[in-house]
Design a protein around this motif. Structure first.
Motif, PDB file in Angstrom:
ATOM      1  N   TRP A 114       0.889   4.209  -2.897  1.00  0.00           N
ATOM      2  CA  TRP A 114       0.730   5.649  -2.664  1.00  0.00           C
ATOM      3  C   TRP A 114       1.915   6.428  -3.210  1.00  0.00           C
ATOM      4  O   TRP A 114       1.755   7.519  -3.761  1.00  0.00           O
TER       5      TRP A 114
ATOM      6  N   ARG B 291       1.037   8.520   5.904  1.00  0.00           N
ATOM      7  CA  ARG B 291       0.325   7.543   6.744  1.00  0.00           C
ATOM      8  C   ARG B 291       0.634   6.117   6.318  1.00  0.00           C
ATOM      9  O   ARG B 291       0.842   5.239   7.161  1.00  0.00           O
ATOM     10  N   ALA B 292       0.669   5.865   5.018  1.00  0.00           N
ATOM     11  CA  ALA B 292       0.960   4.510   4.529  1.00  0.00           C
ATOM     12  C   ALA B 292       2.375   4.094   4.909  1.00  0.00           C
ATOM     13  O   ALA B 292       2.608   2.946   5.306  1.00  0.00           O
TER      14      ALA B 292
ATOM     15  N   LYS C 204      -2.381  17.102  -1.922  1.00  0.00           N
ATOM     16  CA  LYS C 204      -3.589  16.441  -1.419  1.00  0.00           C
ATOM     17  C   LYS C 204      -3.332  14.994  -1.006  1.00  0.00           C
ATOM     18  O   LYS C 204      -3.959  14.499  -0.081  1.00  0.00           O
ATOM     19  N   ILE C 205      -2.425  14.302  -1.713  1.00  0.00           N
ATOM     20  CA  ILE C 205      -2.210  12.889  -1.378  1.00  0.00           C
ATOM     21  C   ILE C 205      -0.993  12.660  -0.486  1.00  0.00           C
ATOM     22  O   ILE C 205      -0.827  11.563   0.023  1.00  0.00           O
TER      23      ILE C 205
ATOM     24  N   GLU D  38       0.832  -1.206   0.000  1.00  0.00           N
ATOM     25  CA  GLU D  38       0.000   0.000   0.000  1.00  0.00           C
ATOM     26  C   GLU D  38       0.868   1.257   0.000  1.00  0.00           C
ATOM     27  O   GLU D  38       0.567   2.229  -0.699  1.00  0.00           O
ATOM     28  N   SER D  39       1.950   1.240   0.758  1.00  0.00           N
ATOM     29  CA  SER D  39       2.867   2.379   0.785  1.00  0.00           C
ATOM     30  C   SER D  39       3.482   2.588  -0.600  1.00  0.00           C
ATOM     31  O   SER D  39       3.545   3.715  -1.103  1.00  0.00           O
TER      32      SER D  39
ATOM     33  N   SER E  42      -1.599  10.913   2.798  1.00  0.00           N
ATOM     34  CA  SER E  42      -1.842   9.473   2.629  1.00  0.00           C
ATOM     35  C   SER E  42      -0.535   8.725   2.414  1.00  0.00           C
ATOM     36  O   SER E  42      -0.366   7.597   2.896  1.00  0.00           O
TER      37      SER E  42
END
Length: 192
Positions: free
Chosen positions: A147, A169-170, A162-163, A143-144, A166
């Motif tokens: 992203w 967090r990932a 914007k991302i 997932e990291s 995320s």
């Protein structure tokens, strides 16, 4: 952030048996002297069981005792994969400030390092009792990586802005999963 996968771990392979108090000759105390699950004043990372209730043996709990040689080999292979990842990440991070294009390139190259880490972890023969942690680490690292690839493919600075939370967090989630796996392997904890 994934530097936590390796911090203090290089010592594991070079420690003398006298300096190691844990199973398989691996240290059991973190740099701060205590970790979650330790009793105050204890020096080993073995949670204390209530005095009236003995801890179940592997036979009682239904899970077979893992072969210490498999656990030690897995810990060493994990450390090698973490070392390679951290070396690659450090090479990518000489400056904290980057232009938009440099940031996109950074995320693309970081995703490659994540992918190499995933490939290395998938080749390790982990003990069966660590498998759920390995699966969690693989999932969160993938997932990291995803992203980071999204970050490298953004077309504008505002889209990247914007991302970015995320992405962060990932990466943090994958780092925490790495710490859980390290603990399952008997490696000293990292305090994030």
């Amino acid at each position: 952030m994934r530097a936590a996968r390796l911090a203090g771990l290089v010592l594991v392979l070079g420690l003398s048996p006298a300096a190691c108090a844990g199973p398989m000759g691996l240290p059991t105390q973190g740099p701060a002297g205590a970790s979650p699950g330790m009793t105050p004043g204890s020096t080993s990372e073995v949670p204390s069981a209530p005095p009236s209730e003995p801890s179940p043996t592997p036979a009682e709990s239904g899970s077979p005792s893992p072969d210490p040689a498999v656990r030690l080999a897995a810990a060493r292979a994990y450390l090698a994969a973490a070392r390679a990842y951290n070396t690659a990440k450090r090479a990518l991070s000489p400056n904290a400030t980057r232009t938009f294009e440099e940031t996109r390139t950074y995320y693309r190259d970081l995703a490659k390092a994540e992918h190499a880490f995933l490939v290395a972890i998938r080749t390790v023969d982990f003990p069966a009792d660590a498998r759920s942690r390995v699966d969690l680490l693989l999932k969160l690292t993938a997932e990291s990586e995803a992203w980071q690839l999204k970050g490298s493919a953004t077309g504008t600075r505002s889209a990247l802005d914007k991302i970015q939370p995320s992405i962060v967090r990932a990466d943090q989630a994958a780092s925490l999963a790495a710490d859980l796996l390290r603990r399952d392997l008997g490696l000293p904890p990292i305090y994030l």
